[in-house]
Design an enzyme around this catalytic site. Sequence first.
Site, PDB file in Angstrom:
ATOM      1  N   ASP A   1       3.099  10.462  -0.032  1.00 28.81           N
ATOM      2  CA  ASP A   1       3.016  11.882   0.322  1.00 28.81           C
ATOM      3  C   ASP A   1       3.717  12.089   1.656  1.00 28.81           C
ATOM      4  OD1 ASP A   1       0.566  11.931   2.475  1.00 28.81           O
ATOM      5  OD2 ASP A   1       0.204  10.484   0.877  1.00 28.81           O
TER       6      ASP A   1
ATOM      7  N   GLY B   1       0.801  -1.213   0.000  1.00 35.25           N
ATOM      8  CA  GLY B   1       0.000   0.000   0.000  1.00 35.25           C
ATOM      9  C   GLY B   1       0.833   1.261   0.000  1.00 35.25           C
TER      10      GLY B   1
END
Length: 234
Positions: free
Chosen positions: A204, A89
Site C-alpha cells: 500500500d 513481508g
Amino acid sequence: MSAHIEAKKNEIAETVLMPGDPLRAKWIAETFLDNVYCYSKIRGMLGYTGEFKGQRISIQGSGMGIPSAMIYYHELINDYDVKRIIRVGTAGSYQEDVKIRDIVLALSASTNSGINNAIFNDFNYAPTADFNLILKAALYAQENNILIKAGNILSSDLYYEEDPMAYKKWAKYGVLCAEMESAGLYTIAAKHNIEALTILTISDSMVTGEKCSFEERERTFKEMVQIALNICED
C-alpha cells in the site's frame, strides 16, 4: 520444544524465512518447498520445514510487531541454533517512486519503538542488515531482471497513526517505507552474530492511497520469496 514453538531440536533448518502472517508462511512452504512438514501450530503461528534446491529451509510466522516477532527470533536463535533469518513481508510506501508491488531491500531500520532505548539508554543504535545477504539479493535481482529499491525503512509500533501525515517527516529524510518488525530482527541478529535481511513488497502507499487486497498480501508477491530462497546457499 521452546515456549512458543513445538518443534524438536532438529526439525528447524539453520535458515528461516519469516513472514508476519502465518498463512503466508503456509503458502510459501506449500508453493516453493519440497518434502514439506509442519513443525509447529502453537497459537496458530505456523512453522514449516522443507527443501529448496536440495537445501533445508524453514518458514516461520512471526505475528505483527516487534514484541511478537522478537519472541520467535529469540527462540529460533537460542533454542534451535538458527544462523540466518530473512524476513519476507509487506510494507507501506512513503515515497512517490516506491510503488505498489515494488520490492525493497531494507539496508537499515529506523524505528519509533522503545526496544533499543531499553538496551542503549540515551544512545541511538542503528540496526542494519547483513552485507553479504544484501549483496546476494541485489545480484540475484539484477541477474533475473527484478527491479529493487534499497535503503532505510521504518519499523513502526503504530499501524494507525494519530496524524495521518506523520509519514512525511520520515519521507523527508529518505525513509522508503514502513513495516513493523525489522529493527527488532536486525538488533537481535547483531547481538547473536547471525545473518539477517528484510525483503519487502510494497502492499500500500501513503502517498497515493493505493492498497493490495488481503488475498494478494497472503498469496502473491512471489518475486520477494524467490529472492530470499535463492540467496540461502552457504
